[in-house]
Design an enzyme around this catalytic site. Structure first.
Site, mmCIF file in Angstrom:
data_model
loop_
_atom_site.group_PDB
_atom_site.id
_atom_site.type_symbol
_atom_site.label_atom_id
_atom_site.label_comp_id
_atom_site.label_asym_id
_atom_site.label_seq_id
_atom_site.Cartn_x
_atom_site.Cartn_y
_atom_site.Cartn_z
ATOM 1 N N ARG A 79 0.823 -1.218 0.000
ATOM 2 C CA ARG A 79 0.000 0.000 0.000
ATOM 3 C C ARG A 79 0.852 1.261 0.000
ATOM 4 O O ARG A 79 0.583 2.199 -0.756
ATOM 5 C CB ARG A 79 -0.962 0.005 1.191
ATOM 6 C CG ARG A 79 -2.026 -1.074 1.102
ATOM 7 C CD ARG A 79 -2.924 -1.083 2.309
ATOM 8 N NE ARG A 79 -2.137 -1.309 3.521
ATOM 9 C CZ ARG A 79 -2.519 -0.983 4.746
ATOM 10 N NH1 ARG A 79 -3.691 -0.414 4.955
ATOM 11 N NH2 ARG A 79 -1.752 -1.238 5.779
ATOM 12 N N ASN B 11 -5.993 -2.983 2.266
ATOM 13 C CA ASN B 11 -5.927 -4.428 2.459
ATOM 14 C C ASN B 11 -7.340 -4.971 2.634
ATOM 15 O O ASN B 11 -8.186 -4.307 3.241
ATOM 16 C CB ASN B 11 -5.122 -4.774 3.712
ATOM 17 C CG ASN B 11 -3.637 -4.557 3.540
ATOM 18 O OD1 ASN B 11 -3.123 -4.509 2.431
ATOM 19 N ND2 ASN B 11 -2.941 -4.422 4.647
#
Length: 98
Positions: free
Chosen positions: A20, A38
């Site tokens: 990320r 996520n």
């Protein structure tokens, strides 16, 4: 200016490997807006919006991800742009439905 928007689901060993954070950094370098998060099943979901070239480059990057990632599959769908103003790393959703 044309605006592209893609939703990407990345599976494999893609959590806990700075996926990320790396995605956010690369999005900024290509002027791409949207978000990444996520998912509870271990995958990563992202929405990329911006100039088609930048969105394409970021989408292609997800096929390998950061060095520690082991990408198994990338599913990409086109979406209508929704006017994202920046790029954010989101937390995991409390419930997930495909």
């Amino acid at each position: 200016m044309a605006v592209a928007c893609k939703r990407v689901i990345v599976t494999g060993a893609v959590q806990g490997v700075f996926f990320r954070d790396s995605c956010q950094r690369i999005a900024a370098s290509h002027g791409v807006r949207g978000w990444v998060r996520n998912l509870p099943d271990g995958s990563v979901e992202a929405v990329f919006e911006g100039e088609p070239d930048g969105v394409g480059r970021l989408t292609e990057w997800t096929r390998t991800g950061p060095p520690a990632a082991r990408v198994a599959e990338v599913r990409v769908t086109d979406e209508e742009p929704s006017g994202h103003s920046g790029f954010e790393v989101r937390g995991s959703p409390s419930t997930w439905q495909p």
